[in-house]
Write an enzyme that holds these catalytic residues in place. Structure first.
Site, short mmCIF file in Angstrom:
data_model
loop_
_atom_site.label_atom_id
_atom_site.label_comp_id
_atom_site.label_asym_id
_atom_site.label_seq_id
_atom_site.Cartn_x
_atom_site.Cartn_y
_atom_site.Cartn_z
N ASP A 96 78.18 69.53 41.59
CA ASP A 96 78.21 70.99 41.65
C ASP A 96 76.94 71.66 42.15
O ASP A 96 76.69 72.82 41.89
CB ASP A 96 78.47 71.52 40.22
CG ASP A 96 77.48 70.96 39.22
OD1 ASP A 96 76.37 70.57 39.64
OD2 ASP A 96 77.80 70.92 38.01
N GLU A 118 83.02 63.20 40.49
CA GLU A 118 82.83 64.06 39.30
C GLU A 118 83.55 65.40 39.51
O GLU A 118 83.00 66.48 39.34
CB GLU A 118 81.34 64.29 39.00
CG GLU A 118 81.09 64.67 37.54
CD GLU A 118 79.63 64.89 37.22
OE1 GLU A 118 78.91 63.91 36.99
OE2 GLU A 118 79.19 66.06 37.17
N GLU A 132 76.49 76.67 39.61
CA GLU A 132 77.23 75.41 39.67
C GLU A 132 78.74 75.56 39.46
O GLU A 132 79.53 74.84 40.06
CB GLU A 132 76.67 74.41 38.65
CG GLU A 132 75.28 73.87 38.98
CD GLU A 132 74.14 74.79 38.55
OE1 GLU A 132 74.42 75.87 37.97
OE2 GLU A 132 72.98 74.43 38.79
N HIS A 205 65.83 73.23 32.81
CA HIS A 205 65.62 73.65 34.20
C HIS A 205 66.61 74.67 34.72
O HIS A 205 66.40 75.27 35.77
CB HIS A 205 65.67 72.43 35.13
CG HIS A 205 67.05 71.86 35.29
ND1 HIS A 205 67.97 72.39 36.17
CD2 HIS A 205 67.69 70.85 34.66
CE1 HIS A 205 69.10 71.71 36.08
NE2 HIS A 205 68.96 70.78 35.16
N ARG A 207 68.92 77.36 36.30
CA ARG A 207 68.55 78.59 36.99
C ARG A 207 68.83 79.82 36.12
O ARG A 207 68.02 80.74 36.05
CB ARG A 207 69.32 78.67 38.30
CG ARG A 207 68.68 79.48 39.40
CD ARG A 207 69.42 79.22 40.71
NE ARG A 207 68.78 78.18 41.50
CZ ARG A 207 67.85 78.41 42.43
NH1 ARG A 207 67.45 79.63 42.69
NH2 ARG A 207 67.33 77.41 43.12
N HIS A 238 60.39 69.35 34.63
CA HIS A 238 60.97 69.56 35.97
C HIS A 238 59.87 70.11 36.89
O HIS A 238 58.99 70.85 36.45
CB HIS A 238 62.11 70.57 35.84
CG HIS A 238 62.98 70.68 37.05
ND1 HIS A 238 62.57 71.31 38.19
CD2 HIS A 238 64.25 70.25 37.30
CE1 HIS A 238 63.54 71.27 39.09
NE2 HIS A 238 64.57 70.62 38.57
C1 UD1 Z 1 69.07 71.87 41.20
C2 UD1 Z 1 70.55 72.25 41.20
C3 UD1 Z 1 71.13 72.09 39.78
C4 UD1 Z 1 70.79 70.75 39.19
C5 UD1 Z 1 69.30 70.48 39.30
C6 UD1 Z 1 68.97 69.10 38.81
C7 UD1 Z 1 71.39 74.01 42.65
C8 UD1 Z 1 71.52 75.46 42.88
N1 UD1 Z 1 70.71 73.63 41.57
O1 UD1 Z 1 68.41 72.87 40.42
O2 UD1 Z 1 72.53 72.26 39.84
O3 UD1 Z 1 71.18 70.77 37.84
O4 UD1 Z 1 68.90 70.59 40.65
O5 UD1 Z 1 67.60 68.97 38.54
O6 UD1 Z 1 71.87 73.22 43.44
N2 UD1 Z 1 60.92 70.98 43.04
C9 UD1 Z 1 59.88 70.20 43.50
N3 UD1 Z 1 60.11 68.86 43.72
C10 UD1 Z 1 61.31 68.26 43.47
C11 UD1 Z 1 62.36 69.07 43.00
C12 UD1 Z 1 62.16 70.43 42.81
O7 UD1 Z 1 58.78 70.67 43.72
O8 UD1 Z 1 61.45 67.05 43.69
C13 UD1 Z 1 60.68 72.43 42.83
C14 UD1 Z 1 60.60 73.25 44.13
O9 UD1 Z 1 59.64 74.26 43.99
C15 UD1 Z 1 62.01 73.87 44.21
C16 UD1 Z 1 62.29 74.11 42.75
O10 UD1 Z 1 61.76 72.97 42.07
O11 UD1 Z 1 62.02 75.05 44.99
C17 UD1 Z 1 63.75 74.30 42.37
O12 UD1 Z 1 64.56 73.30 42.95
P1 UD1 Z 1 66.14 73.61 43.19
O13 UD1 Z 1 66.82 72.37 43.70
O14 UD1 Z 1 66.34 74.83 43.96
O15 UD1 Z 1 66.66 73.97 41.73
P2 UD1 Z 1 66.84 73.07 40.45
O16 UD1 Z 1 66.57 73.93 39.27
O17 UD1 Z 1 66.13 71.80 40.60
N1 UDP Z 2 66.30 62.34 34.23
C1 UDP Z 2 65.32 61.50 34.77
N2 UDP Z 2 63.99 61.81 34.56
C2 UDP Z 2 63.60 62.88 33.84
C3 UDP Z 2 64.60 63.74 33.31
C4 UDP Z 2 65.95 63.44 33.55
O1 UDP Z 2 65.63 60.51 35.41
O2 UDP Z 2 62.39 63.07 33.67
C5 UDP Z 2 67.72 62.03 34.50
C6 UDP Z 2 68.70 62.07 33.34
O3 UDP Z 2 68.81 60.82 32.70
C7 UDP Z 2 70.01 62.47 34.01
C8 UDP Z 2 69.55 63.34 35.15
O4 UDP Z 2 68.18 63.05 35.38
O5 UDP Z 2 70.64 61.33 34.59
C9 UDP Z 2 69.73 64.79 34.81
O6 UDP Z 2 69.10 65.57 35.75
P1 UDP Z 2 68.83 67.12 35.56
O7 UDP Z 2 68.75 67.43 34.11
O8 UDP Z 2 67.68 67.45 36.43
O9 UDP Z 2 70.12 67.77 36.22
P2 UDP Z 2 71.58 68.13 35.71
O10 UDP Z 2 72.21 66.91 35.14
O11 UDP Z 2 71.45 69.25 34.74
O12 UDP Z 2 72.28 68.60 36.94
#
Ligand code: UD1
Ligand code: UDP
Length: 364
Positions: A96, A118, A132, A205, A207, A238
């Protein structure tokens, strides 16, 4: 030979798609390509390394504090030439995220068949989780193969009028990953630091929780830490700078709270297994915890994973400071409730979801 492209971009998609990539690559009947959008960067790379996967294409779209517009438009622009050149017969997406949504939209524009891994998770509210819930519903509109993790997710799709011929209940590939990561001999210096205390694992994390809800969560946790000297906490934080700012402001340098960089998935799953309980707003963690028998307080107003509530492992505690504080304190003090929530049960299949998906794609 069937050409299948798997597209993913964030940590949780990678954790649940990499076992499938490796299963599909074992079979001669498929030509497998992996395209990562790079919606995540470091957190994606961590997973690719654990599963030894080198993507064929990386759109490298991530930028700091990216908006939903940034992610959507950059993926649409970036993936178009990849799909046009590569011409896959089927594209597999997961879950999602905005990577999932934008990729499925691109495939729809180009007339490429989509398989949704999924599929069928739902809350009753299009705004929660945001964005999502919209993303997953939008993918269902255009997907030819719906790989539902449970009967319940299959029923969600049937209720919306999707053909039963397109829906396959296969389990969740998260369990496939869990089977390979958990090790009884696992040790880590932070777990040694936590020995003798009730070690709490935290992630956050979402949004829709950025801002006040996240402040509430952290204030509640901080109050409980201050009142319970037998509690220590690990928070692999995160990489979103917006999350980091709030966490640093509220937890400061509390000596019983370790804020650390994101753990790789092997470390994280083993930390889950060794922790006393988990506080999170994550989706994937709600799927993994029932198998590990770890109580989870879900800091959200609703969940698309009622299977974990049914199993007794998960409890929804919302995002108000008062409610999180009360539920967290109660779980630390109420041994009967704690034991009730600690029973391992696995609503998400037997760890062979990837194999089932590969079998279906071979035959259909
Ligand atoms: C995204 C997904 C969410 C998922 C989550 C898993 C969307 C809208 N959101 O949210 O569904 O649950 O990933 O973690 O698709 N960043 C880094 N390095 C990284 C990753 C992220 O610096 O490796 C920082 C960046 O500043 C980035 C911000 O995190 O702009 C947010 O990342 P983004 O993918 O937009 O949102 P998530 O909250 O991670
Ligand atoms: N996870 C990880 N390292 C971390 C935190 C989470 O590998 O420091 C794993 C966790 O076991 C799960 C996935 O990341 O498999 C969940 O990711 P996240 O919570 O970022 O996203 P969501 O599942 O909410 O989309």
């Amino acid at each position: 030979m069937k050409k299948i492209m798997l597209v993913f971009g964030t940590r949780p998609e990678a954790i649940k798609m990499c076992p499938l990539v490796n299963e599909l690559k074992k079979r001669d009947c498929f030509d497998i390509k992996v395209c990562v959008t790079g919606q995540h960067k470091e957190m994606l790379q961590q997973v690719l390394e654990v599963f030894s996967i080198i993507p064929d294409f990386n759109l490298e779209i991530m930028k700091e504090k990216q908006t939903l517009f940034d992610v959507t438009t950059n993926i649409l622009d970036g993936i178009r030439p990849v799909l046009e050149d590569c011409k896959p017969d089927i594209v597999l997406v997961h879950g999602d995220t905005t990577t999932t949504f934008a990729t499925s939209l691109a495939c729809f524009y180009l007339g490429i068949k989509i398989g949704h891994v999924e599929a069928g998770l739902r809350t009753s509210n299009i705004y929660s989780p945001f964005p999502e819930e919209y993303n997953r519903r939008a993918v269902s509109l255009v997907s030819s193969y719906n790989f539902a993790p449970t009967e319940l997710s299959k029923n969600n799709l049937l209720k919306e009028g999707y053909s039963s011929a397109s829906i396959y209940v296969v389990g969740n590939t998260a369990i496939d990953a869990l089977k390979t990561t958990i090790s009884p001999d696992y040790s880590h210096p932070i777990l040694e630091w936590g020995e003798g205390s009730k070690l709490i694992l935290i992630t956050a994390h979402r949004r829709e929780n950025l801002g006040i809800p996240m402040e509430n969560m952290f204030k509640a946790i901080k109050r409980v830490l201050d009142e319970h000297k037998d509690v220590r906490a690990v928070y692999p934080i995160h990489m979103n700078p917006i999350v980091r700012d709030v966490a640093t402001k509220i937890f400061g340098d509390d000596e019983r709270m370790k804020m650390i960089e994101p753990l790789d998935v092997i470390d994280f799953h083993n930390f889950m297994k060794k922790s006393y309980l988990i506080l999170t707003d994550s989706g994937g963690i709600q799927e993994e915890a029932p198998s590990l028998g770890k109580p989870v307080l879900v800091m959200r107003d609703m969940t698309e994973r009622p299977e974990g509530i049914e199993a007794g492992t998960l409890k929804i505690v919302g995002t108000s400071e008062k409610k999180i504080y009360e539920e967290f304190s109660n779980l630390l003090l109420n041994k009967i409730e704690y034991n009730r929530m600690s029973h391992a049960s696995n609503p998400y299949g037997d760890g062979f979801a990837s194999k089932r998906i590969a079998d279906i794609l071979e035959k259909n």
